[in-house]
Design a protein around this motif. Structure first.
Motif, PDB file in Angstrom:
ATOM      1  N   LEU A  69       0.824  -1.206   0.000  1.00  0.00           N
ATOM      2  CA  LEU A  69       0.000   0.000   0.000  1.00  0.00           C
ATOM      3  C   LEU A  69       0.858   1.256   0.000  1.00  0.00           C
ATOM      4  N   ALA A  70       1.917   1.235   0.806  1.00  0.00           N
ATOM      5  CA  ALA A  70       2.817   2.397   0.846  1.00  0.00           C
ATOM      6  C   ALA A  70       3.479   2.636  -0.507  1.00  0.00           C
ATOM      7  N   ALA A  71       3.759   1.567  -1.235  1.00  0.00           N
ATOM      8  CA  ALA A  71       4.411   1.689  -2.539  1.00  0.00           C
ATOM      9  C   ALA A  71       3.480   2.253  -3.606  1.00  0.00           C
ATOM     10  N   ILE A  72       2.184   2.066  -3.440  1.00  0.00           N
ATOM     11  CA  ILE A  72       1.197   2.501  -4.444  1.00  0.00           C
ATOM     12  C   ILE A  72       0.590   3.863  -4.131  1.00  0.00           C
ATOM     13  N   TRP A  73       0.311   4.133  -2.855  1.00  0.00           N
ATOM     14  CA  TRP A  73      -0.498   5.301  -2.511  1.00  0.00           C
ATOM     15  C   TRP A  73       0.041   6.624  -3.049  1.00  0.00           C
ATOM     16  N   PRO A  74       1.338   6.941  -2.933  1.00  0.00           N
ATOM     17  CA  PRO A  74       1.782   8.258  -3.413  1.00  0.00           C
ATOM     18  C   PRO A  74       1.488   8.493  -4.893  1.00  0.00           C
ATOM     19  N   SER A  75       1.632   7.459  -5.702  1.00  0.00           N
ATOM     20  CA  SER A  75       1.344   7.609  -7.132  1.00  0.00           C
ATOM     21  C   SER A  75      -0.148   7.767  -7.368  1.00  0.00           C
ATOM     22  N   TRP A  76      -0.956   6.976  -6.656  1.00  0.00           N
ATOM     23  CA  TRP A  76      -2.409   7.153  -6.762  1.00  0.00           C
ATOM     24  C   TRP A  76      -2.798   8.569  -6.367  1.00  0.00           C
ATOM     25  N   ALA A  77      -2.226   9.065  -5.263  1.00  0.00           N
ATOM     26  CA  ALA A  77      -2.592  10.384  -4.756  1.00  0.00           C
ATOM     27  C   ALA A  77      -2.278  11.481  -5.774  1.00  0.00           C
ATOM     28  N   ARG A  78      -1.104  11.414  -6.366  1.00  0.00           N
ATOM     29  CA  ARG A  78      -0.747  12.429  -7.362  1.00  0.00           C
ATOM     30  C   ARG A  78      -1.642  12.331  -8.597  1.00  0.00           C
ATOM     31  N   TYR A  79      -2.077  11.129  -8.917  1.00  0.00           N
ATOM     32  CA  TYR A  79      -2.895  10.918 -10.115  1.00  0.00           C
ATOM     33  C   TYR A  79      -4.310  11.462  -9.936  1.00  0.00           C
ATOM     34  N   VAL A  80      -4.835  11.416  -8.724  1.00  0.00           N
ATOM     35  CA  VAL A  80      -6.258  11.745  -8.520  1.00  0.00           C
ATOM     36  C   VAL A  80      -6.489  13.029  -7.741  1.00  0.00           C
ATOM     37  N   MET A  81      -5.462  13.706  -7.251  1.00  0.00           N
ATOM     38  CA  MET A  81      -5.657  14.756  -6.253  1.00  0.00           C
ATOM     39  C   MET A  81      -6.528  15.909  -6.750  1.00  0.00           C
ATOM     40  N   HIS A  82      -6.556  16.157  -8.038  1.00  0.00           N
ATOM     41  CA  HIS A  82      -7.354  17.276  -8.536  1.00  0.00           C
ATOM     42  C   HIS A  82      -8.855  16.968  -8.538  1.00  0.00           C
ATOM     43  N   GLU A  83      -9.223  15.716  -8.256  1.00  0.00           N
ATOM     44  CA  GLU A  83     -10.642  15.386  -8.134  1.00  0.00           C
ATOM     45  C   GLU A  83     -11.263  16.041  -6.897  1.00  0.00           C
ATOM     46  N   ASN A  84     -10.446  16.267  -5.871  1.00  0.00           N
ATOM     47  CA  ASN A  84     -10.878  17.011  -4.686  1.00  0.00           C
ATOM     48  C   ASN A  84      -9.629  17.590  -4.032  1.00  0.00           C
ATOM     49  N   LEU A  85      -9.107  18.642  -4.647  1.00  0.00           N
ATOM     50  CA  LEU A  85      -7.845  19.226  -4.194  1.00  0.00           C
ATOM     51  C   LEU A  85      -7.942  19.718  -2.757  1.00  0.00           C
ATOM     52  N   SER A  86      -9.089  20.252  -2.375  1.00  0.00           N
ATOM     53  CA  SER A  86      -9.220  20.777  -1.015  1.00  0.00           C
ATOM     54  C   SER A  86      -9.080  19.687   0.032  1.00  0.00           C
ATOM     55  N   ARG A  87      -9.486  18.463  -0.296  1.00  0.00           N
ATOM     56  CA  ARG A  87      -9.339  17.364   0.655  1.00  0.00           C
ATOM     57  C   ARG A  87      -7.863  17.008   0.840  1.00  0.00           C
ATOM     58  N   PHE A  88      -7.084  17.047  -0.221  1.00  0.00           N
ATOM     59  CA  PHE A  88      -5.652  16.782  -0.108  1.00  0.00           C
ATOM     60  C   PHE A  88      -4.934  17.909   0.635  1.00  0.00           C
ATOM     61  N   VAL A  89      -5.416  19.136   0.474  1.00  0.00           N
ATOM     62  CA  VAL A  89      -4.867  20.247   1.250  1.00  0.00           C
ATOM     63  C   VAL A  89      -5.168  20.034   2.725  1.00  0.00           C
ATOM     64  N   ARG A  90      -6.404  19.657   3.038  1.00  0.00           N
ATOM     65  CA  ARG A  90      -6.780  19.416   4.432  1.00  0.00           C
ATOM     66  C   ARG A  90      -5.930  18.303   5.040  1.00  0.00           C
ATOM     67  N   PHE A  91      -5.707  17.235   4.287  1.00  0.00           N
ATOM     68  CA  PHE A  91      -4.847  16.143   4.756  1.00  0.00           C
ATOM     69  C   PHE A  91      -3.439  16.655   5.038  1.00  0.00           C
TER      70      PHE A  91
END
Length: 394
Positions: A286-308
């Motif tokens: 999971l650790a190996a996959i998540w950062p790439s997933w996050a960068r790929y999808v973050m614009h779907e809800n950018l404010s949620r990634f900012v909050r995180f």
């Protein structure tokens, strides 16, 4: 905000003397002949297996045992357990171990009450009408299976790893003694915490921004797990921090942090193909996959990634540049993974470069031969899955 039903029927028995109640609890939930299911040699070496068996004997509960469950639990062991339970007329299954043992126990419990192949449930070809009751004596906090409705099994025929969820599989009780986790190796402890944080993030990264209490709870779980892991890596016998982790694994996956939101689970589904193909530790995958997933999808809800980034990873909020703040949050998570010994890409995970053919095969399996999607924050088609695997190469 999503309408929801919250269902968490498992009786939790938590603390240093919790194991002493095992026979009483089995009887309370109708068990008369128990399968004690466990993993490798650690349950024997620690004395826990013998203690559980002795307590059942003293309590007048008949039992048989079946060990040999491995990480990424195998369908062949499940079928062995089904046959044993039928031959011995078992009516209750007690899992002594971590998520793999509990998941295997759930699959056995389904299969005993089904005339067909238990794999049918994981393929979506059938739904169970009954199952044996399952309970857990938890030794490895990570998967949260001790309170969840989910189980994940690997079919060795094709290295296919699939999950199945049904509320009837929620354990009747879960015995949790944090002392039993003192001897967990650092890597296994860190991978477990990674898994429970990811269980929370799968629900946290959503398009639903209006269930504030659920979001607050999720952030609290993630922050507490981040703190506790460093405490136990420094002092493996820190009871207070081990207790936070043990309870955190259950809270992260009993549904509480998903109330009122649409959860995602794309990272988990992408990772299942990694651990199915390479038999790696699930949390590390999971650790190996998540950062790439996050960068790929973050614009779907950018404010949620900012909050995180701000609320979980302590990144200063650059109000003039939310994208940079979001990216710094992802980078901070990568530093956290490295600090606890987890990988942040596939090369670090498997120790070599992944091939194009291996990426194509994982994409095919994850998309069910290009017929299925995954994810909710962003619906991932086969091309998206492949792109994330490629980003995660390292």
């Amino acid at each position: 905000m999503k309408d929801f039903n919250y269902y968490a029927p498992t009786e939790v028995v938590f603390g240093k003397q919790s194991e002493e109640q095992v026979a009483l609890l089995v009887k309370k939930y109708g068990g008369t002949k128990v399968l004690v299911h466990y993993g490798g040699q650690s349950a024997k070496r620690s004395g826990l297996l013998d203690k559980m068996c002795d307590l059942l004997k003293e309590g007048g509960v008949d039992f048989v045992t079946l060990g040999g469950v491995v990480p990424n639990p195998r369908l062949s062991k499940v079928k062995e357990g089904i046959e044993l339970c039928r031959n011995e007329k078992v009516d209750f299954i007690l899992a002594v171990g971590g998520g793999s043992v509990i998941d295997s126990s759930k699959a056995i419990a389904y299969g005993v009450c089904y005339d067909g192949d238990v794999w049918d449930f994981y393929l979506g070809k059938a739904e169970p009408k009954a199952m044996l009751p399952v309970a857990a004596v938890l030794t490895i906090p990570a998967a949260g299976s001790e309170m969840s409705e989910a189980s994940v099994i690997t079919n060795e025929d094709g290295d296919v790893k699939l999950g199945y969820s049904n509320d009837m599989s929620r354990p009747k009780f879960a015995i949790m003694n944090p002392v039993r986790t003192f001897t967990l190796p650092p890597y296994q402890t860190a991978a477990g915490v990674t898994d429970m944080i990811m269980h929370t993030m799968e629900r946290y990264f959503t398009k639903d921004d209006d269930m504030d209490l659920t979001t607050d709870l999720a952030e609290s779980v993630m922050r507490r797990m981040k703190t506790a892991i460093f405490d136990v890596l420094k002092d493996p016998e820190d009871y207070r921090s081990r207790a936070q982790i043990m309870w955190g694994g259950s809270v992260a996956h009993n549904g509480l942090t998903g109330c009122g939101v649409h959860d995602d689970w794309a990272t988990h589904q992408l990772e299942h193909e990694l651990s199915g193909m390479f038999d790696v530790t699930h949390g590390a995958g999971l650790a190996a996959i998540w950062p790439s997933w996050a960068r790929y999808v973050m614009h779907e809800n950018l404010s949620r990634f900012v909050r995180f980034a701000v609320n979980v990873m302590d990144v200063p909020n650059d109000f003039s540049d939310p994208e940079t703040t979001a990216l710094k949050g992802i980078e901070a998570m990568e530093r956290f993974y490295h600090a606890i010994g987890m990988p942040v890409n596939i090369r670090e995970l498997i120790g070599r470069d992944i091939t194009d053919d291996e990426i194509d095969e994982m994409t095919r399996k994850c998309s069910r031969d290009y017929t299925a999607t995954c994810g909710c924050l962003k619906t991932l088609h086969a091309a998206d899955m492949k792109a994330i695997y490629q980003m995660a190469r390292g």
